[in-house]
Scaffold this motif. Structure first.
Motif, PDB file in Angstrom:
ATOM      1  N   GLN A  85       0.814  -1.214   0.000  1.00 10.13           N
ATOM      2  CA  GLN A  85       0.000   0.000   0.000  1.00 10.13           C
ATOM      3  C   GLN A  85       0.848   1.264   0.000  1.00 10.13           C
ATOM      4  O   GLN A  85       0.541   2.242  -0.695  1.00 10.13           O
ATOM      5  CB  GLN A  85      -0.944  -0.010   1.209  1.00 10.13           C
ATOM      6  N   SER A  86       1.920   1.281   0.786  1.00 12.46           N
ATOM      7  CA  SER A  86       2.735   2.488   0.891  1.00 12.46           C
ATOM      8  C   SER A  86       3.402   2.846  -0.429  1.00 12.46           C
ATOM      9  O   SER A  86       3.772   4.006  -0.654  1.00 12.46           O
ATOM     10  CB  SER A  86       3.807   2.304   1.971  1.00 12.46           C
ATOM     11  N   ALA A  87       3.554   1.858  -1.311  1.00  8.63           N
ATOM     12  CA  ALA A  87       4.207   2.094  -2.601  1.00  8.63           C
ATOM     13  C   ALA A  87       3.204   2.183  -3.748  1.00  8.63           C
ATOM     14  O   ALA A  87       3.593   2.439  -4.887  1.00  8.63           O
ATOM     15  CB  ALA A  87       5.201   0.972  -2.887  1.00  8.63           C
ATOM     16  N   ARG A  88       1.906   1.977  -3.417  1.00  8.00           N
ATOM     17  CA  ARG A  88       0.868   1.908  -4.466  1.00  8.00           C
ATOM     18  C   ARG A  88       1.313   0.947  -5.566  1.00  8.00           C
ATOM     19  O   ARG A  88       1.272   1.246  -6.748  1.00  8.00           O
ATOM     20  CB  ARG A  88       0.583   3.293  -5.039  1.00  8.00           C
ATOM     21  N   MET A  89       1.731  -0.250  -5.143  1.00 10.93           N
ATOM     22  CA  MET A  89       2.330  -1.216  -6.056  1.00 10.93           C
ATOM     23  C   MET A  89       1.773  -2.605  -5.774  1.00 10.93           C
ATOM     24  O   MET A  89       1.683  -3.029  -4.627  1.00 10.93           O
ATOM     25  CB  MET A  89       3.852  -1.209  -5.855  1.00 10.93           C
ATOM     26  N   GLN A  90       1.382  -3.293  -6.842  1.00 12.75           N
ATOM     27  CA  GLN A  90       0.948  -4.672  -6.730  1.00 12.75           C
ATOM     28  C   GLN A  90       2.113  -5.612  -7.039  1.00 12.75           C
ATOM     29  O   GLN A  90       2.978  -5.286  -7.854  1.00 12.75           O
ATOM     30  CB  GLN A  90      -0.199  -4.974  -7.691  1.00 12.75           C
ATOM     31  N   VAL A  91       2.100  -6.763  -6.395  1.00  9.98           N
ATOM     32  CA  VAL A  91       3.074  -7.816  -6.685  1.00  9.98           C
ATOM     33  C   VAL A  91       2.295  -9.065  -7.076  1.00  9.98           C
ATOM     34  O   VAL A  91       1.391  -9.498  -6.349  1.00  9.98           O
ATOM     35  CB  VAL A  91       3.979  -8.107  -5.471  1.00  9.98           C
ATOM     36  N   TYR A  92       2.633  -9.624  -8.243  1.00  8.50           N
ATOM     37  CA  TYR A  92       2.037 -10.869  -8.702  1.00  8.50           C
ATOM     38  C   TYR A  92       2.922 -12.038  -8.278  1.00  8.50           C
ATOM     39  O   TYR A  92       4.158 -11.954  -8.345  1.00  8.50           O
ATOM     40  CB  TYR A  92       1.885 -10.872 -10.223  1.00  8.50           C
ATOM     41  N   PHE A  93       2.276 -13.125  -7.867  1.00 10.43           N
ATOM     42  CA  PHE A  93       2.993 -14.303  -7.405  1.00 10.43           C
ATOM     43  C   PHE A  93       2.686 -15.500  -8.301  1.00 10.43           C
ATOM     44  O   PHE A  93       1.511 -15.778  -8.585  1.00 10.43           O
ATOM     45  CB  PHE A  93       2.598 -14.649  -5.967  1.00 10.43           C
ATOM     46  N   ILE A  94       3.737 -16.197  -8.731  1.00  6.07           N
ATOM     47  CA  ILE A  94       3.588 -17.430  -9.495  1.00  6.07           C
ATOM     48  C   ILE A  94       3.583 -18.587  -8.507  1.00  6.07           C
ATOM     49  O   ILE A  94       4.532 -18.776  -7.735  1.00  6.07           O
ATOM     50  CB  ILE A  94       4.750 -17.603 -10.496  1.00  6.07           C
ATOM     51  N   ASP A  95       2.515 -19.394  -8.528  1.00  6.59           N
ATOM     52  CA  ASP A  95       2.369 -20.461  -7.551  1.00  6.59           C
ATOM     53  C   ASP A  95       2.085 -21.789  -8.243  1.00  6.59           C
ATOM     54  O   ASP A  95       1.504 -21.838  -9.335  1.00  6.59           O
ATOM     55  CB  ASP A  95       1.237 -20.128  -6.567  1.00  6.59           C
ATOM     56  N   ASN A  96       2.527 -22.847  -7.582  1.00  4.45           N
ATOM     57  CA  ASN A  96       2.250 -24.215  -8.007  1.00  4.45           C
ATOM     58  C   ASN A  96       2.574 -25.115  -6.829  1.00  4.45           C
ATOM     59  O   ASN A  96       3.622 -24.976  -6.198  1.00  4.45           O
ATOM     60  CB  ASN A  96       3.098 -24.596  -9.226  1.00  4.45           C
ATOM     61  N   GLU A  97       1.676 -26.038  -6.531  1.00  7.82           N
ATOM     62  CA  GLU A  97       1.843 -26.868  -5.339  1.00  7.82           C
ATOM     63  C   GLU A  97       3.091 -27.734  -5.400  1.00  7.82           C
ATOM     64  O   GLU A  97       3.782 -27.928  -4.395  1.00  7.82           O
ATOM     65  CB  GLU A  97       0.605 -27.748  -5.141  1.00  7.82           C
ATOM     66  N   ASP A  98       3.415 -28.261  -6.581  1.00  7.05           N
ATOM     67  CA  ASP A  98       4.583 -29.141  -6.712  1.00  7.05           C
ATOM     68  C   ASP A  98       5.892 -28.379  -6.498  1.00  7.05           C
ATOM     69  O   ASP A  98       6.834 -28.892  -5.884  1.00  7.05           O
ATOM     70  CB  ASP A  98       4.611 -29.800  -8.089  1.00  7.05           C
ATOM     71  N   PHE A  99       5.969 -27.153  -7.015  1.00  6.59           N
ATOM     72  CA  PHE A  99       7.230 -26.421  -7.040  1.00  6.59           C
ATOM     73  C   PHE A  99       7.425 -25.442  -5.883  1.00  6.59           C
ATOM     74  O   PHE A  99       8.548 -25.203  -5.447  1.00  6.59           O
ATOM     75  CB  PHE A  99       7.367 -25.652  -8.357  1.00  6.59           C
ATOM     76  N   PHE A 100       6.355 -24.834  -5.406  1.00  8.17           N
ATOM     77  CA  PHE A 100       6.526 -23.718  -4.470  1.00  8.17           C
ATOM     78  C   PHE A 100       5.785 -23.876  -3.146  1.00  8.17           C
ATOM     79  O   PHE A 100       5.690 -22.915  -2.389  1.00  8.17           O
ATOM     80  CB  PHE A 100       6.110 -22.411  -5.146  1.00  8.17           C
ATOM     81  N   ASN A 101       5.300 -25.075  -2.855  1.00  8.13           N
ATOM     82  CA  ASN A 101       4.557 -25.253  -1.615  1.00  8.13           C
ATOM     83  C   ASN A 101       5.458 -25.504  -0.409  1.00  8.13           C
ATOM     84  O   ASN A 101       5.057 -25.314   0.726  1.00  8.13           O
ATOM     85  CB  ASN A 101       3.564 -26.413  -1.743  1.00  8.13           C
ATOM     86  N   ARG A 102       6.704 -25.915  -0.650  1.00  2.30           N
ATOM     87  CA  ARG A 102       7.638 -26.220   0.444  1.00  2.30           C
ATOM     88  C   ARG A 102       7.998 -24.957   1.223  1.00  2.30           C
ATOM     89  O   ARG A 102       7.996 -23.857   0.684  1.00  2.30           O
ATOM     90  CB  ARG A 102       8.885 -26.901  -0.125  1.00  2.30           C
ATOM     91  N   LYS A 103       8.346 -25.142   2.497  1.00  2.00           N
ATOM     92  CA  LYS A 103       8.606 -24.004   3.393  1.00  2.00           C
ATOM     93  C   LYS A 103      10.042 -23.485   3.266  1.00  2.00           C
ATOM     94  O   LYS A 103      10.752 -23.309   4.262  1.00  2.00           O
ATOM     95  CB  LYS A 103       8.324 -24.408   4.832  1.00  2.00           C
ATOM     96  N   ALA A 104      10.467 -23.238   2.057  1.00  2.00           N
ATOM     97  CA  ALA A 104      11.815 -22.729   1.795  1.00  2.00           C
ATOM     98  C   ALA A 104      11.808 -22.105   0.409  1.00  2.00           C
ATOM     99  O   ALA A 104      10.817 -22.204  -0.323  1.00  2.00           O
ATOM    100  CB  ALA A 104      12.847 -23.844   1.889  1.00  2.00           C
TER     101      ALA A 104
END
Length: 273
Positions: A85-104
């Motif tokens: 909000q402070s930057a009036r900027m959106q960030v898009y996130f690329i997600d996939n359970e196989d690749f990005f679900n791990r806690k690292a």
């Protein structure tokens, strides 16, 4: 005159991940460039360690639902978004359970790189390009940060070569001091060839490690930026041999203005026919 458009593809951004050289630059730079009159879009992976509720991420249904095929396997592409909000900027996130679900992010608790980092990098950059096409937002310049984005230049110039969305887009790769060492699976080369990369393109790669990916990124970029004050001498030598437009390291008090001027210079370069 329409505002120029800059797409940021980054490995990390604060506050979603702890502060680092890359995450801090990729938080401040898009805001600064936006304040200087350009339109921006910013993407990063949705690692499992990012708290969705605290950071108010939500899925963008109209952009999700596509499957990306990597090595004959379908992987669903999920797109999420959050606002700084402070930057009036959106960030898009690329997600996939196989690749990005791990806690690292890119390595396990023992400091070992994940075995599938090659496919994670492919999925990430292809996911960004496919989402930009769905948004119908055509960037004038793409600026890549972090080794996980190093395949973006080669994909832009091979898999998406004839795509009208990117026919005039220029791409810049920022090189950082990277203490993370790992060798990627040799199968990476065959996966790249399945997506239109040629044997000639890959001659530069002797061993598929992060240094080789840096060389590949330089080879297919329109320009290069030195993001860290110290990078490997052989990398500097490779940049000089490439004869690509190069912006050396800039201090924190003036780098946004210098990057903004460099974008204008690179955008003005005529593509070779």
């Amino acid at each position: 005159m329409d505002a120029k458009k800059v797409l940021y593809i980054t490995q990390e951004i604060t506050p979603y991940l702890p502060e680092s050289e890359i995450s801090s630059i990729c938080r401040e730079l898009p805001q600064g460039i936006q304040e200087r009159g350009k339109e921006i879009r910013t993407f990063m992976p949705k690692y499992g360690c990012i708290n969705e509720r605290r950071n108010q991420l939500h899925e963008v249904i109209r952009l999700s639902g596509m499957n990306l095929i990597i090595d004959d396997t379908d992987h669903p592409l999920i797109i999420k978004v959050a606002s700084i909000q402070s930057a009036r900027m959106q960030v898009y996130f690329i997600d996939n359970e196989d690749f990005f679900n791990r806690k690292a992010t890119v390595q396990d608790e023992n400091g070992e790189g994940f075995e599938d980092n090659d496919e994670r990098a492919i999925f990430y950059v292809r996911g960004v390009f496919e989402t930009i096409k769905k948004l119908r937002w055509i960037p004038d310049v793409i600026h890549c940060h972090g080794w996980l984005t190093s395949l973006a230049p080669v994909y832009l110039r091979r898999m998406y070569l004839d795509d009208p969305c990117f026919s005039k887009t220029k791409i810049i790769y920022s090189i950082y001091d990277n203490p993370f060492e790992m060798t990627l699976r040799h199968g990476l080369l065959s996966k790249l060839k399945q997506d239109g990369v040629t044997d000639k393109d890959l001659k530069i790669i002797e061993t598929p490690n992060l240094q080789a990916l840096t060389k590949l990124a330089i080879q297919f970029s329109d320009a290069v930026i030195q993001g860290s004050s110290n990078i490997e001498p052989q990398t500097i030598e490779h940049i000089e041999k490439s004869k690509k437009p190069f912006l050396g390291y800039q201090s924190s008090d003036n780098y946004i203005d210098m990057y903004n001027e460099f974008y204008d210079l690179v955008i003005a370069i005529k593509h070779k026919k």
